[in-house]
Enzyme design. Structure first.
Site, PDB file in Angstrom:
ATOM      1  N   GLY A  50       0.828  -1.204   0.000  1.00  0.00           N
ATOM      2  CA  GLY A  50       0.000   0.000   0.000  1.00  0.00           C
ATOM      3  C   GLY A  50       0.857   1.247   0.000  1.00  0.00           C
ATOM      4  CD  GLU A  51       1.914   5.436  -3.302  1.00  0.00           C
ATOM      5  OE1 GLU A  51       1.499   4.578  -4.088  1.00  0.00           O
ATOM      6  OE2 GLU A  51       2.495   6.473  -3.646  1.00  0.00           O
ATOM      7  N   GLY A  52       1.049   5.342   1.638  1.00  0.00           N
ATOM      8  CA  GLY A  52       0.549   6.360   2.552  1.00  0.00           C
ATOM      9  C   GLY A  52       1.080   7.722   2.140  1.00  0.00           C
ATOM     10  CE  LYS A  72       4.909   3.961   6.946  1.00  0.00           C
ATOM     11  NZ  LYS A  72       4.392   4.893   7.968  1.00  0.00           N
ATOM     12  CG  ASP A 170      -2.661   9.963  11.533  1.00  0.00           C
ATOM     13  OD1 ASP A 170      -3.837  10.347  11.369  1.00  0.00           O
ATOM     14  OD2 ASP A 170      -1.906   9.663  10.588  1.00  0.00           O
TER      15      ASP A 170
END
Ligand code: ATP
Length: 382
Positions: A50-52, A72, A170
């Site tokens: 995935g991508e953040g 990451k 967050d």
């Protein structure tokens, strides 16, 4: 830069490890770029999970030990990315808890910043509530309750046990990862703040995710532990309803999940809040109690929100009667049960009335308020 100081001291220690003379006193490793390139098949697209906002996450397997890892890879270096890396590594290196994602190690060299974690095979809560795993219906009611309690325990550890105390800033569904047994692991500490002892709040630039931000933080940048409590309240409603924290209504108006749930709470129509995909398979008393907890957590006034220790206590249903028949203990404070019963009678189906009557009252027990019974937790996974 913070990470430079951190990496320097870590490297010095690693020299000691390499020489074999000194036992290392931290649980993470400094990886080589070669090892991580090999583990992730050169950061192959097929390995991408995935991508953040700050970079992409890749699945991999280490040569030494054959462990599954998630790496990451931070985007092109910028002051922001560098800070995210420093904060994440610094904070994760300090904390150890069954409900926090563990840091396995990192690599920092040239333009490359890589953070290595344990791989979580069941991805994130977001994936199951709104994403590609949602149709699989893997989150039944006991599992949802266990994930809610576990996440609350992880956050309570950050607020009350870590030194200095840590505010995550967050808390959201994509930052709650699930291991092979669906145990919740709170992740992503890139925005976290360390709070020195005696400091009640700090004022900062606002970071975090829309829909989860406490009003005093979104408006004035006032950050304290209760901002995480607010975000956790939003997450609780999301877990039980599978609705998004913010939705766009026709005409472009945005409605948050508390605004959506409030009319049902006022009518006592708690069943309408539950995820329809559960097809009615949930414990009604638990559902009411959890909704009441979420409402307390998302009180607009931070002073009226509970602490995460209280939230854990309530979720685990550990509000037992102790001592005399008329006492309930929650947290550190003992209150008279007869007083509480009076409040409860007045405010039974009105969460706002309940908030008024219980303002500043540590002895509030949402389960009793909702049902008149003691909660039968801890939640169990079938
Ligand atoms: N240890 C892990 N195991 C499995 N999946 C992970 C792991 N860490 C992150 N992921 C997944 O990788 C994706 C990207 O995560 P990342 O933390 O970079 O961003 P995000 O939380 O989705 O967004 P943001 O940058 O806004 O916080 C997410 O889908 C997340 O669930």
């Amino acid at each position: 830069m913070l990470w430079r100081c951190f990496c320097f001291s870590a490297k010095e220690d690693s020299l000691n490890i390499d020489s074999g003379k000194k036992k290392r006193d931290y649980p993470w490793e400094i990886y080589t770029l070669k090892e991580l390139l090999h583990a992730t098949n050169n950061f192959h697209e097929d390995n991408k999970i995935g991508e953040g906002g700050f970079g992409s996450v890749y699945w991999g397997r280490t040569t030494k030990g054959g462990n599954y890892i998630a790496v990451k890879r931070l985007k092109a270096m910028s002051a922001k990315a560098e800070m995210e890396f420093a904060v994440e590594v610094e904070i994760l290196g300090r904390v150890r808890h069954k409900n926090l994602l563990s840091l396995r190690g990192f690599y920092a060299g040239g333009e490359e910043r890589l953070i290595v974690y344990d791989y979580m095979p069941n991805y994130s809560l977001l994936t199951h509530l709104h994403g590609k795993r949602a149709p699989d219906l893997l989150l039944d009611w006991p599992r949802r309750m266990s994930i809610a309690t576990g996440s609350a325990e992880g956050i309570a550890y950050l607020h009350h046990e870590a030194t200095p105390h840590i505010i995550h800033r967050d808390i959201k569904a994509s930052n709650v990862l699930l291991d092979s047994n669906f145990v919740a692991k709170v992740a992503d500490f890139g925005f976290a703040k360390l709070i020195p002892e005696g400091v009640t709040h700090v004022t900062t630039r606002v970071k975090g995710t829309l829909g989860y931000l406490a009003p005093e933080y979104a408006m004035w940048g006032k950050v304290s532990e209760s901002c995480d409590v607010y975000s956790f309240g939003i997450l609780l409603l999301e877990i039980i309803s599978a609705r998004k924290p913010l939705e766009k209504l026709p005409g472009g108006v945005k409605r948050d999940i508390v605004q959506w749930a409030t009319p049902y709470v006022q009518k006592g129509a708690f069943d309408q809040i539950a995820d329809p995909r559960l097809k009615g398979k949930f414990d009604r008393d638990q559902l009411k109690a959890v909704v009441m907890i979420a409402m307390r957590c998302t009180d607009k006034n931070p002073d009226n929100r509970p602490s995460m220790l209280e939230v854990v206590d309530w979720l685990k249903g550990s509000s037992f009667r102790i001592g005399s028949k008329n006492q309930i203990k929650l947290g550190q404070k003992v209150v008279d049960e007869s007083e509480e019963e009076d409040d409860q009678d007045e405010d039974e189906s009105d969460v706002f009335g309940m908030d008024k009557s219980t303002r500043g009252m540590k002895g509030f027990d949402p389960f009793r308020a909702a049902t008149g019974k003691n909660m039968g937790g801890p939640w169990k996974i079938n």
